[in-house]
Scaffold this motif. Structure first.
Motif, mmCIF file in Angstrom:
data_model
loop_
_atom_site.group_PDB
_atom_site.id
_atom_site.type_symbol
_atom_site.label_atom_id
_atom_site.label_comp_id
_atom_site.label_asym_id
_atom_site.label_seq_id
_atom_site.Cartn_x
_atom_site.Cartn_y
_atom_site.Cartn_z
ATOM 1 N N ASP A 148 -7.585 3.985 -5.262
ATOM 2 C CA ASP A 148 -7.951 5.291 -4.738
ATOM 3 C C ASP A 148 -9.211 5.068 -3.922
ATOM 4 O O ASP A 148 -10.287 4.881 -4.444
ATOM 5 N N GLN A 149 -9.046 5.085 -2.597
ATOM 6 C CA GLN A 149 -10.112 4.612 -1.735
ATOM 7 C C GLN A 149 -10.361 5.628 -0.631
ATOM 8 O O GLN A 149 -9.425 6.050 0.051
ATOM 9 N N ALA A 150 -11.628 6.011 -0.447
ATOM 10 C CA ALA A 150 -11.958 6.911 0.657
ATOM 11 C C ALA A 150 -11.857 6.119 1.956
ATOM 12 O O ALA A 150 -12.193 4.936 1.984
ATOM 13 N N ALA A 151 -11.388 6.723 3.019
ATOM 14 C CA ALA A 151 -11.259 6.089 4.333
ATOM 15 C C ALA A 151 -10.623 4.710 4.225
ATOM 16 O O ALA A 151 -11.137 3.729 4.746
ATOM 17 N N GLY A 152 -9.489 4.625 3.477
ATOM 18 C CA GLY A 152 -8.880 3.336 3.217
ATOM 19 C C GLY A 152 -7.822 2.934 4.231
ATOM 20 O O GLY A 152 -7.464 3.688 5.121
ATOM 21 N N LEU A 153 -7.350 1.702 4.053
ATOM 22 C CA LEU A 153 -6.253 1.196 4.860
ATOM 23 C C LEU A 153 -4.967 1.348 4.066
ATOM 24 O O LEU A 153 -4.991 1.668 2.871
ATOM 25 N N TYR A 154 -3.838 1.099 4.723
ATOM 26 C CA TYR A 154 -2.554 1.189 4.040
ATOM 27 C C TYR A 154 -2.540 0.235 2.857
ATOM 28 O O TYR A 154 -2.078 0.550 1.789
ATOM 29 N N ALA A 155 -3.083 -0.981 3.090
ATOM 30 C CA ALA A 155 -3.151 -1.952 2.007
ATOM 31 C C ALA A 155 -4.463 -2.701 2.105
ATOM 32 O O ALA A 155 -5.043 -2.820 3.183
ATOM 33 N N THR A 156 -4.967 -3.148 0.972
ATOM 34 C CA THR A 156 -6.156 -3.998 0.995
ATOM 35 C C THR A 156 -5.735 -5.368 1.469
ATOM 36 O O THR A 156 -4.554 -5.645 1.643
ATOM 37 N N ASP A 157 -6.703 -6.267 1.651
ATOM 38 C CA ASP A 157 -6.360 -7.626 2.078
ATOM 39 C C ASP A 157 -5.315 -8.190 1.131
ATOM 40 O O ASP A 157 -5.463 -8.136 -0.081
ATOM 41 N N GLU A 158 -4.298 -8.764 1.746
ATOM 42 C CA GLU A 158 -3.178 -9.185 0.923
ATOM 43 C C GLU A 158 -3.157 -10.693 0.790
ATOM 44 O O GLU A 158 -3.516 -11.405 1.713
ATOM 45 N N SER A 159 -2.684 -11.133 -0.360
ATOM 46 C CA SER A 159 -2.360 -12.545 -0.490
ATOM 47 C C SER A 159 -1.001 -12.738 0.171
ATOM 48 O O SER A 159 -0.315 -11.768 0.478
ATOM 49 N N THR A 160 -0.610 -13.984 0.352
ATOM 50 C CA THR A 160 0.664 -14.247 1.012
ATOM 51 C C THR A 160 1.828 -13.613 0.259
ATOM 52 O O THR A 160 2.716 -13.031 0.852
ATOM 53 N N SER A 161 1.757 -13.716 -1.081
ATOM 54 C CA SER A 161 2.888 -13.188 -1.856
ATOM 55 C C SER A 161 2.911 -11.655 -1.794
ATOM 56 O O SER A 161 3.968 -11.043 -1.746
#
Lengths: 299, 269
Positions: free
Chosen positions: B231-244
């Motif tokens: 639950d993030q204010a002014a967030g992105l669709y996803a946080t930094d992702e690992s490859t998997s």
């Protein structure tokens, strides 16, 4: 009031925009009403004819020839007061002879008689032939030993008509048959009309879903459907009544001019019949709509 | 002597889920002890893979379903204490927009929007004034008397947005509003929702549209398996992702199902 106008408008819109299912429902109702409209008079005529036959069944009480006038009049009163007795008619030997003469083809047979062999008698008509036993028992209650004893010494014999028993059985069976047909007809009509209405609403269940989504109350959704049912029922019934009327004018009326039989049939009058058909079709169709909707509204 | 402060009375949050758990008949868990609080006037994206509980959240707020445990509070009222007959009133205060538009096919654009006002018993004069106005706002002023099947997907979605907003509800729920639309049309719809939010309505958008979420930079609530995992204010669709994680997301977005062996290989590579 403005709400009612709105509901009417909604119903009209639904009928216009869903013409195909509406027409299917109207045709089904028309066919069903037509069937009921033809069968009801037929059933009721058959029923009344059966009752007619049954009402003619009677009991004959033969008296000894030496019965006195007081005995006869006392007995006449007494029989008249028995429960289920409709009419009592005294037939003197002379009257009996006249009646016999009228029935005979070969009147010369009577000339060979030296004297009148016919006894005085009462013709007892009952309100319903099923009460034959009870009236018979009242006329000759069983004595201490269990043997029936006539209530008056003047009574010679108590006789039921020759075919009374058979007629009673046959007409009884006919009455049961008529009742079964009537019940089946009623059930079939209810299911047929109810199902057709259900199908036409089924096609619109998504519409109901959307209405609920924007906050329409159950009755706000339901009224237009009920009114639509009323209108579909009315149209279907009108078509059927039109055909019935044509049938009456072109087939039944000319027949009744030629045959006293058709005319004398004691059946339901045309006016009350069509009124009942129209109201019945509308009520069943409207109820069908309302009840079907209940399922979609998930109450 | 300190000055007495005159604060506005604190309004309760528009939506508050407290430990809500939803179990569908058959045992599938829609939400698991989810707690979500949304204040008035917020613009919130709800993201996560299919089956993560986003639609369950919307159904819960409309009282289409009820939680097995926990509570659902809308505008300070626990809606599960509400009697069934009050549910229509709740729904009139929540605008809804769906991926499949949910328009009444046998009604014109005008009548579709007017229906939302008619259910509330609005006077005719009010309806005649408001409906053309809102349709002009969504850019459909010229197609007022068309039927839904005569409109493009984007236009139909505009009708549904107009219907959702015509009674100016405090809360608007949009379940994948751009799911069936091309990117250009999607931007138009999101603009509309943004405008509605600026007018003071709380807007909750369930979406798979990664680009849109990243560009708009609003509060993002991410669900996974019925749980709130971010639950993030002014967030992105996803946080930094690992490859998997990237692989999992791509598979989800493309609807590809790969068996476990291949999955391992992919991770190694």
């Amino acid at each position: 009031m403005s709400k009612f106008v709105f509901f009417l408008g909604e119903a009209y819109r639904a009928l216009r925009r869903n013409a195909a299912p509406s027409i299917a429902a109207i045709v089904t109702i028309a066919v069903t009403v037509l069937l009921v409209g033809v069968l009801v008079p037929v059933l009721s005529a058959t029923g009344s004819k059966t009752d007619d036959v049954r009402s003619q069944l009677e009991l004959k009480v033969f008296l000894f020839n030496d019965a006195t006038d007081t005995e006869i009049s006392n007995l006449e009163n007494r029989i008249g007061n028995i429960a289920h007795v409709d009419t009592v008619e005294y037939i003197s030997p002379a009257e009996a002879l006249t009646l016999l003469e009228a029935k005979l083809q070969d009147k010369s047979l009577l000339d060979q008689l030296n004297s009148n062999p016919l006894p005085p008698a009462f013709n007892v008509k009952l309100d319903d032939p099923d009460n034959l036993e009870s009236v018979q028992a009242a006329l000759s209650p069983p004595d201490a030993s269990g043997k029936p004893q006539p209530v008056s010494a003047a009574i010679d014999d108590i006789v039921t008509g020759e075919q009374t028993q058979q007629i009673r059985e046959v007409t009884g069976a006919v009455k049961i048959l008529l009742a079964v047909i009537a019940v089946l007809l009623a059930i079939a009509s209810l299911f047929l009309v109810g199902n057709t209405i259900r199908l036409s609403i089924y096609a619109r269940r998504r519409e109901v879903e959307v209405m609920q989504l924007v906050g329409a109350t159950d009755w706000f959704i339901r009224w237009p459907f009920v009114i639509e049912g009323l209108v579909v029922g009315l149209f279907g019934a009108i078509i059927a009544v039109g055909i019935l009327f044509l049938g009456k004018v072109t087939i039944v009326d000319p027949l009744s001019e030629d045959f006293a039989l058709v005319e004398n049939l004691n059946t339901i009058a045309f006016g009350p019949l069509i009124a009942a058909l129209v109201v019945g079709a509308m009520v069943v169709a409207a109820l069908g709509s309302g009840v079907t909707l209940r399922r979609f509204l998930r109450i | 002597m300190p000055e007495q402060q005159h604060l506005r009375p604190q309004k309760p949050p528009i939506v508050e889920l407290k430990d809500a758990t939803v179990v569908y008949p058959g045992g599938h868990v829609g939400l698991e002890r989810a707690s979500i609080k949304i204040d008035r006037g917020e613009f919130v994206f709800l993201v996560g893979p299919t089956g993560c509980g986003k639609s369950t959240f919307i159904k819960l707020l409309l009282r289409d379903i009820e939680p097995a445990s926990g509570s659902v509070v809308v505008a300070g009222k626990d809606i599960n204490d509400m009697s069934r007959s009050k549910v229509p009133q709740l729904r009139r205060r929540i605008g809804t927009v769906f991926q499949d538009f949910k328009l009444l096919q046998n009604r014109t654009v005008y009548d579709n929007v007017a229906y939302a006002l008619k259910v509330t018993g609005s006077p005719r004069s009010e309806i005649r004034r408001q409906v053309p106005e809102i349709l002009k706002m969504v850019g459909l002023g010229a197609k007022i008397h068309n039927y839904p099947d005569e409109l493009s997907g984007g236009e139909q979605q505009r009708v549904s947005v107009a219907r959702a907003f015509v009674s100016h509800p405090p809360l608007l729920l949009a379940d994948e509003p751009t799911g069936n639309l091309d990117p250009e049309t999607s931007i138009g719809i999101m603009q509309l929702l943004y405008r509605i939010n600026r007018a003071g309505t709380t807007v909750v958008v369930v979406t798979h549209d990664r680009e849109m979420v990243d560009k708009m930079r609003r509060r993002v609530i991410q669900l996974y398996d019925g749980r709130v995992i971010r639950d993030q204010a002014a967030g992105l669709y996803a946080t930094d992702e690992s490859t998997s994680e990237f692989g999992a997301r791509m598979r989800d977005e493309l609807g590809v199902v790969i068996d476990d062996d291949r999955d391992d290989t992919a991770t190694v590579l």
